[in-house]
Motif scaffolding. Structure first.
Motif, short mmCIF file in Angstrom:
data_model
loop_
_atom_site.label_atom_id
_atom_site.label_comp_id
_atom_site.label_asym_id
_atom_site.label_seq_id
_atom_site.Cartn_x
_atom_site.Cartn_y
_atom_site.Cartn_z
N PRO A 116 17.38 12.43 8.84
CA PRO A 116 15.96 11.72 8.87
C PRO A 116 15.05 11.83 10.14
CG PRO A 116 17.72 10.12 8.60
CD PRO A 116 18.37 11.71 8.67
N GLU A 117 13.79 11.71 10.11
CA GLU A 117 13.01 11.54 11.33
C GLU A 117 11.91 10.52 11.28
OE1 GLU A 117 13.53 13.36 14.18
OE2 GLU A 117 14.66 15.31 13.26
N LYS A 118 11.44 10.44 9.99
CA LYS A 118 10.32 9.44 10.00
C LYS A 118 10.34 8.78 8.71
CE LYS A 118 6.63 7.23 11.71
NZ LYS A 118 6.64 6.37 10.61
N THR A 119 10.47 7.62 8.50
CA THR A 119 10.54 6.96 7.09
C THR A 119 9.33 5.93 6.89
OG1 THR A 119 12.93 6.91 7.27
CG2 THR A 119 11.74 5.39 5.60
N THR A 120 8.86 6.11 5.69
CA THR A 120 7.54 5.46 5.17
C THR A 120 7.86 4.74 4.15
OG1 THR A 120 5.93 7.14 5.93
CG2 THR A 120 5.31 5.34 4.33
N ILE A 121 7.76 3.19 4.21
CA ILE A 121 7.80 2.40 3.08
C ILE A 121 6.52 1.57 2.97
CG2 ILE A 121 9.19 0.45 2.08
CD1 ILE A 121 11.46 1.33 3.74
N GLU A 122 6.03 1.68 1.76
CA GLU A 122 4.65 1.10 1.82
C GLU A 122 4.62 0.51 0.24
OE1 GLU A 122 1.39 3.44 2.99
OE2 GLU A 122 2.21 4.03 4.78
N ILE A 123 4.26 -0.84 0.23
CA ILE A 123 4.37 -1.42 -0.98
C ILE A 123 2.70 -1.93 -1.07
CG2 ILE A 123 5.04 -3.32 -2.39
CD1 ILE A 123 7.54 -3.45 -0.63
N ARG A 124 2.02 -1.38 -2.29
CA ARG A 124 0.63 -1.70 -2.35
C ARG A 124 0.73 -2.74 -3.61
NH1 ARG A 124 2.02 2.93 -1.93
NH2 ARG A 124 0.72 3.85 -3.70
N GLY A 125 -0.06 -3.65 -3.54
CA GLY A 125 -0.31 -4.59 -4.41
C GLY A 125 -1.17 -5.84 -4.40
N LEU A 126 -0.93 -6.87 -4.43
CA LEU A 126 -1.85 -8.20 -4.49
C LEU A 126 -1.19 -9.09 -3.54
CD1 LEU A 126 -3.85 -8.30 -7.86
CD2 LEU A 126 -4.68 -7.46 -5.71
N CYS A 127 -2.01 -9.61 -2.66
CA CYS A 127 -1.52 -10.69 -1.66
C CYS A 127 -1.48 -11.99 -2.39
CB CYS A 127 -2.11 -10.68 -0.34
SG CYS A 127 -3.75 -11.49 -0.46
N GLU A 128 -0.87 -13.15 -1.89
CA GLU A 128 -1.10 -14.50 -2.50
C GLU A 128 -2.52 -14.96 -2.92
OE1 GLU A 128 0.91 -17.47 -0.43
OE2 GLU A 128 0.94 -18.89 -2.23
N ALA A 129 -3.07 -14.89 -2.05
CA ALA A 129 -4.80 -15.31 -2.26
C ALA A 129 -5.41 -14.36 -3.20
CB ALA A 129 -5.39 -15.18 -0.77
N CYS A 130 -5.29 -13.02 -3.27
CA CYS A 130 -5.97 -12.30 -4.21
C CYS A 130 -5.06 -12.22 -5.56
CB CYS A 130 -5.86 -10.68 -3.67
SG CYS A 130 -7.08 -10.57 -2.28
N ALA A 131 -4.15 -12.54 -5.74
CA ALA A 131 -3.38 -12.50 -6.95
C ALA A 131 -3.73 -13.89 -7.78
CB ALA A 131 -2.04 -12.50 -6.83
N ALA A 132 -4.25 -14.94 -7.09
CA ALA A 132 -4.53 -15.95 -7.88
C ALA A 132 -5.69 -15.84 -8.82
CB ALA A 132 -4.89 -17.15 -6.47
#
Ligand SMILES: [Zn+2]
Ligand SMILES: [Zn+2]
Ligand SMILES: [Zn+2]
Ligand SMILES: [Zn+2]
Lengths: 132, 132
Positions: A116-132
């Motif tokens: 491994p050289e470079k790892t990407t972890i990205e979780i897209r979704g809604l933050c607390e404020a926007c999910a309300a």
DNA sequence: ATCAATTGCGTTATGCTATAACGTGTGCAA
DNA sequence: TTGCACACGTTATAGCATAACGCAATTGAT
């Protein structure tokens, strides 16, 4: 990676990212720096290249954007894989690190004889404020 | 997600991805399908959109490419987060799933009251053959 | 059978993201 | 002095993705 003195362009780009309340695209950064003499995308991309190398900026692959490191004290390159939670509504990003996740992923790839050289972890979704 | 009968364009795009020995960009797919009547990027992107929705194709965010699911028997959408190891030399991709990683990441975001929708895990590096 | 809604499709045009290639100037070491 | 490394500026180009329009086929009530 220790961070050397930033050049003028690198400082300008970094300041824009630090003051922003979320990730910015290279072209958005360019627009914000036109008053400071920026005229072409390469001026931004070249500065970003160095800032990424120094570890003070992260690239968010899933949204083609860049964000200032949220842990300027630490050295993000040394404390393992960086993960991001990205709100698709307001653009806010949370950055975090988890050694367990790091360890699991690295154990798996090593089992596959993958280097491994470079790892990407990205979780897209809604933050607390926007999910309300 | 159960996969409905694919349309003509969807089948053509899927066949190209299945026969490829690595991920392909949308424009590469387009070029491979010109002999079958494809003329514009949208024909590819529209097919990909559906194939992604059905879970039979994955998008690799870090290289702007698409790959057929390596586990066609399973339902990738139901067995949690999918991770990829991508060789930067030969382009080969390994797809895997790890519930432990899944649980750690989901536990963290839930602790932040973040509502996850779509997670990307991509490890770029060198495969065994290319690292030698 | 008919009408309306949905879906897929084809085409043109456009916008966004990223890099190639060339040249300039500056600082520093051999 | 000469050579090298590096940052910078500019123009042009390459690569990725979607908007907007119209048409045809399908479906599913009424
Ligand atoms: Zn960081
Ligand atoms: Zn939000
Ligand atoms: Zn899969
Ligand atoms: Zn390889």
């Amino acid at each position: 990676m220790t961070t050397p003195q930033l050049t003028k362009n690198q400082s300008l780009v970094f300041d824009v990212l630090e003051k922003a309340d979320g990730p910015l695209s290279a072209y958005t950064i360019l627009d914000k720096l036109r008053d400071h003499g920026f005229r072409a995308p390469l001026q931004v991309y070249r500065a970003l290249e160095k800032l990424l190398e120094y570890g003070v900026v992260h690239r968010l692959e899933s949204i083609n954007s860049f964000v200032a490191c949220a842990h300027p004290g630490d050295d993000c390159h040394s404390h393992g894989i960086v993960a991001f939670a990205i709100c698709e509504s307001c653009g806010q990003v949370m950055e975090f690190h988890d050694h367990e996740v790091d360890h699991r992923l690295m154990a798996w790839v090593r089992g596959q004889k993958f280097k491994p050289e470079k790892t990407t972890i990205e979780i897209r979704g809604l933050c607390e404020a926007c999910a309300a």
